[in-house]
Structures are given as structure tokens and as C-alpha cells.
Design a protein around this motif. Structure first.
Motif, mmCIF file in Angstrom:
data_model
loop_
_atom_site.group_PDB
_atom_site.id
_atom_site.type_symbol
_atom_site.label_atom_id
_atom_site.label_comp_id
_atom_site.label_asym_id
_atom_site.label_seq_id
_atom_site.Cartn_x
_atom_site.Cartn_y
_atom_site.Cartn_z
ATOM 1 N N GLY A 278 0.971 -1.122 -0.428
ATOM 2 C CA GLY A 278 -0.288 -0.253 -0.177
ATOM 3 C C GLY A 278 0.814 1.364 0.165
ATOM 4 O O GLY A 278 1.920 1.089 0.230
ATOM 5 N N THR A 279 0.148 2.346 0.367
ATOM 6 C CA THR A 279 0.787 3.560 0.038
ATOM 7 C C THR A 279 1.352 4.056 1.293
ATOM 8 O O THR A 279 0.950 3.821 2.249
ATOM 9 N N HIS A 302 -4.701 11.539 -0.495
ATOM 10 C CA HIS A 302 -5.608 11.267 -1.672
ATOM 11 C C HIS A 302 -6.844 10.288 -0.717
ATOM 12 O O HIS A 302 -6.406 8.800 -0.600
ATOM 13 N N SER A 303 -7.994 10.488 -2.206
ATOM 14 C CA SER A 303 -8.778 9.484 -1.593
ATOM 15 C C SER A 303 -10.277 9.167 -3.200
ATOM 16 O O SER A 303 -11.023 8.806 -2.699
ATOM 17 N N THR A 304 -9.386 10.485 -4.039
ATOM 18 C CA THR A 304 -10.663 9.856 -5.170
ATOM 19 C C THR A 304 -9.665 9.654 -6.250
ATOM 20 O O THR A 304 -8.255 9.514 -6.198
ATOM 21 N N GLY A 315 -5.291 1.540 -9.350
ATOM 22 C CA GLY A 315 -6.108 1.682 -8.253
ATOM 23 C C GLY A 315 -6.117 1.623 -7.023
ATOM 24 O O GLY A 315 -5.189 2.680 -6.194
ATOM 25 N N MET A 316 -6.780 1.940 -5.593
ATOM 26 C CA MET A 316 -6.682 2.407 -4.073
ATOM 27 C C MET A 316 -6.861 1.195 -3.513
ATOM 28 O O MET A 316 -8.015 2.088 -2.684
ATOM 29 N N ALA A 317 -6.648 0.299 -3.352
ATOM 30 C CA ALA A 317 -6.693 -1.301 -2.545
ATOM 31 C C ALA A 317 -6.448 -0.878 -0.901
ATOM 32 O O ALA A 317 -7.208 -1.071 -0.559
ATOM 33 N N SER A 318 -5.417 -0.829 -0.683
ATOM 34 C CA SER A 318 -5.116 -0.258 0.440
ATOM 35 C C SER A 318 -5.617 0.931 0.959
ATOM 36 O O SER A 318 -5.793 0.888 2.227
ATOM 37 N N LEU A 320 -8.899 1.885 0.442
ATOM 38 C CA LEU A 320 -9.874 1.586 0.765
ATOM 39 C C LEU A 320 -10.187 0.158 1.562
ATOM 40 O O LEU A 320 -11.087 0.094 3.313
ATOM 41 N N LEU A 321 -9.072 -0.401 2.083
ATOM 42 C CA LEU A 321 -8.826 -1.334 3.073
ATOM 43 C C LEU A 321 -9.076 -1.135 4.329
ATOM 44 O O LEU A 321 -9.313 -0.345 5.168
#
Length: 389
Positions: A278-279, A302-304, A315-318, A320-321
Motif C-alpha cells: 500500500g501507500t 488522496h481519496s479519489t 487502483g486504491m486497494a490499500s 479502501l481497506l
């Protein structure tokens, strides 16, 4: 290219500042420099940094807008009146050859001064507001397809990484106490300056732990704050910030590799190593959560989808989790102004009363009757003091 005679008329002239990474360039560029970058789909944050640097022109070896998504960088630069050029040259060595040398833009050509004289380095094409607007509109029309692919990629990686995020992070021997305290996680993302200004009274009253993510440490220093902790891969934070006394947590890959660790050690600073997917901003929030922080407030995160596409992530998997796991303990800075009212203090009351009395006393002292009464009171006080002595 061959040696050329110096063009006696030019459009823009200045020292050339060139770099493969725009964020690195923005840390060292000077006013009136000609910026040369290789940044497809330039993002808004990078563009605003170039605007603040007051560059003379921006030359991009890649398209400012590829059509993948409606990146905002080019529009922000044009709005600031900065001329934009693109070059189809595939020779990326321009970045090394031109950096730090005097340069000029003349007849849509980049000229560079070497030890042997002036050379025509590359052919350029100037971009207009109309062309950028058309590219932006075309990219915006394809946004639904991009969003569909983005969601699919997010869900695929979330399914693969969910087991990792269900487990606790590696326990670190932190000297900074986070338990039962408010924590502010600062990322140098969109609108971070406005968010920091909005939270100034909250930070003053609650004295939260300030966790900076990479360049967020410099954002804190710029606004008069000292970070308590810096989390990240250390690729966009200055040495000054790293030497500020903050506790350093280097975000490593899952296999333990951490390129940023060597840089921290070269500065003679001790650090913790935290392997995680993740980030870095997600890991900073998760670290605060697992250390039992009472409230986690985010600035510039960052959220969008556009935020993540600008970072080169599909993608933004981390995110979201992590946000799902933290839940109600997490709040975005933009909501704090609606929930938080500054605490009243006796210090504030005293200053307010004093500020109110000063003009009142000034007005009263000008009135003849008031002035006469004050003189009588002063004489009475002196008589009492004399008799008492």
C-alpha cells in the motif's frame, strides 16, 4: 546537434532546470528558470509547485495530457500565464545535458549553451489554451471507462491484500506516544495548505501528534510546525525535514527492501523499518490506529480516482481497506471546521477585555467632565497615600 550561431532574438531565456521527476525538480528550481520535465499527464500539485517557483516556461518531453484522464496540471500552468511546450524528441538525455546550463526558447526551438557555444537542442511545439481544453474535454468524456477499470483493479488487489491488512502491523519501539491522543496525518496533497490553516486553532488547543508522510514534513515546517514523526519511503522529503528531530519510520516493501533507509542512515539518523503493502499515507494512518490513537485527522490525503491516477496508481486497494478498518476514528480535515469549536480560555478573555477597554478609556479621557473627575480621583489618591505614609 551542430554548433549554431547565437539567435539574436528569443522568446524566453534563463537557466535550465531539468529532472526526470517533477517533484525532485520543484525542490531545487529557482524563479525565472526554464523547467524541462518528462511528466505525462502532469498533475495539479506539480503544476502549482512550478507556479509558486515562478518559472519562465515549462517544456515537457511527454504529453501534458495523454487522454487517459483529465489531468489538471496543464490548465493550472496556463491559467498562471506560464507558456507550455511539448517536444516529440525521444532522446531523454536532454534532461542530463541541459540541466543547470543557460538556455533559451526561440522560434519554438530549445537552445542550450555548452562550453563550445549555443546549440539547438530540440524542436518544440507551443500549446494553446484551446488545444489543452479540447484534450481535457476528450479525456473527461472517456472517464466512465477509466473509472470502470479503476474499480476492477481496486477490487482485485483488495481481494489479494485483505489478509495482510487484517493482521496487525509489525510492532515498533516508538518513542512517540500515540495512545489515547489526537493524531494529525499530513500529506503534501491537494489543498494541504488550506487544510493546515483551517486546523491551526485545533492544533494549538489539542497539541496532537503530527505525523508527516514524506514531503508532508516540509509542509509542516513551512507552516511553523515541527513533525513528531515522518513515515514514508523518503523520496520526496528534504534533508532539513529529516534532521528536524522527528522520529523516522521508513516504509519498506513487503520483502523488507527499503531504498529510503540508506538515505536516512547517510544523514546519521536512526530509523524504524516497517514492511507493508500500500501507500505510505495508508500505513501512517494504520500505524496511528494500531497505536490506539483517539482520533486520526488527515490533511491532503488522496481519496479519489483522479488523486490516485495522478500518483500513477491504477487502483486504491490499500486505501479502501485501511479506511474501512479504521472507521469512525478517522476524519478528514475538511470536516473539522464543522465539528470543532475553539476552546475559550482566560488568556483570550483578558486580551479581549483589554482590547475593549483601551478605546473606551481613550474616548472618556477626552471628555471634560470625565477628565475633571479623574483629576479629583488622582488628588484624593495622592492625599490618602501621603497620610498613610
Amino acid at each position: 546537434m551542430g554548433k549554431q550561431r547565437w539567435p539574436h532574438r528569443f522568446s524566453y531565456v534563463g537557466k535550465i532546470a531539468a529532472d526526470r521527476k517533477t517533484k525532485n525538480l520543484c525542490n531545487r528550481i529557482n524563479p525565472s528558470d526554464i523547467a524541462v520535465v518528462d511528466h505525462p499527464d502532469m498533475d495539479e500539485i506539480a503544476a502549482l509547485a512550478l507556479v509558486r517557483a515562478n518559472v519562465r516556461a515549462v517544456i515537457n518531453l511527454s504529453p501534458f495530457l495523454t487522454g487517459t484522464y483529465p489531468a489538471e496540471g496543464a490548465r493550472r500552468l496556463l491559467e498562471a500565464g506560464i507558456p507550455l511546450y511539448e517536444t516529440a524528441s525521444a532522446d531523454k538525455s536532454i534532461l542530463d545535458q541541459a540541466d543547470g546550463r543557460p538556455g533559451a526558447v526561440w522560434k519554438e526551438q530549445l537552445w542550450v549553451c555548452s562550453d563550445k557555444g549555443w546549440f539547438r537542442q530540440a524542436e518544440l511545439r507551443r500549446l494553446t489554451t484551446k488545444e489543452i481544453g479540447q484534450r481535457w474535454q476528450e479525456a473527461n468524456e472517456r472517464l466512465d471507462d477509466v473509472l470502470s477499470a479503476f474499480i476492477d483493479n481496486t477490487l482485485r488487489y483488495a481481494s489479494a491484500e485483505k489478509e495482510w491488512f487484517l493482521r496487525p502491523l509489525k510492532k515498533l519501539p516508538l518513542r512517540t506516544r500515540l495512545s489515547d491522543r489526537h493524531v494529525v496525518v499530513v500529506v503534501r496533497g491537494r489543498h494541504y495548505r488550506e487544510d493546515l490553516r483551517m486546523l491551526s486553532s485545533y492544533i494549538r488547543d489539542y497539541n496532537p501528534v503530527l505525523i508527516a508522510v514524506d514531503g508532508g514534513a516540509d509542509a509542516l515546517l513551512e507552516n511553523g510546525y515541527i513533525p513528531d514523526m515522518i513515515v514514508g519511503d523518503m523520496d520526496s522529503v528534504t534533508d532539513q525535514a529529516l534532521l528536524s528531530g522527528a522520529e523516522i519510520v521508513v516504509h519498506a516493501f513487503q520483502d523488507g527492501q527499503a531504498p529510503g533507509k540508506a538515505r536516512v542512515e547517510r544523514l546519521g539518523i536512526s530509523c524504524h523499518l516497517l514492511p507493508a503493502p500500500g501507500t505510505s499515507e495508508d500505513i501512517a494512518m494504520l500505524l496511528a490506529f494500531e497505536e490506539k490513537a483517539k482520533l486520526i485527522v488527515t490533511i491532503g490525503t488522496h481519496s479519489t480516482m483522479i488523486d490516485f491516477l495522478e500518483k500513477g496508481r491504477k487502483g486504491m486497494a490499500s486505501t479502501l481497506l485501511v479506511r474501512t478498518k479504521i472507521g469512525s476514528r478517522l476524519i478528514d480535515a475538511k470536516g473539522v471546521s464543522q465539528l470543532y469549536q475553539p476552546r475559550w480560555s482566560w488568556n483570550w478573555t483578558g486580551w479581549l477585555v483589554a482590547a475593549t477597554l483601551v478605546p473606551v478609556m481613550a474616548v472618556l479621557s477626552l471628555h471634560p467632565i470625565t477628565r475633571h473627575v479623574m483629576q479629583l480621583w488622582w488628588m484624593q489618591w495622592r492625599s490618602w497615600a501621603f497620610l498613610g505614609g
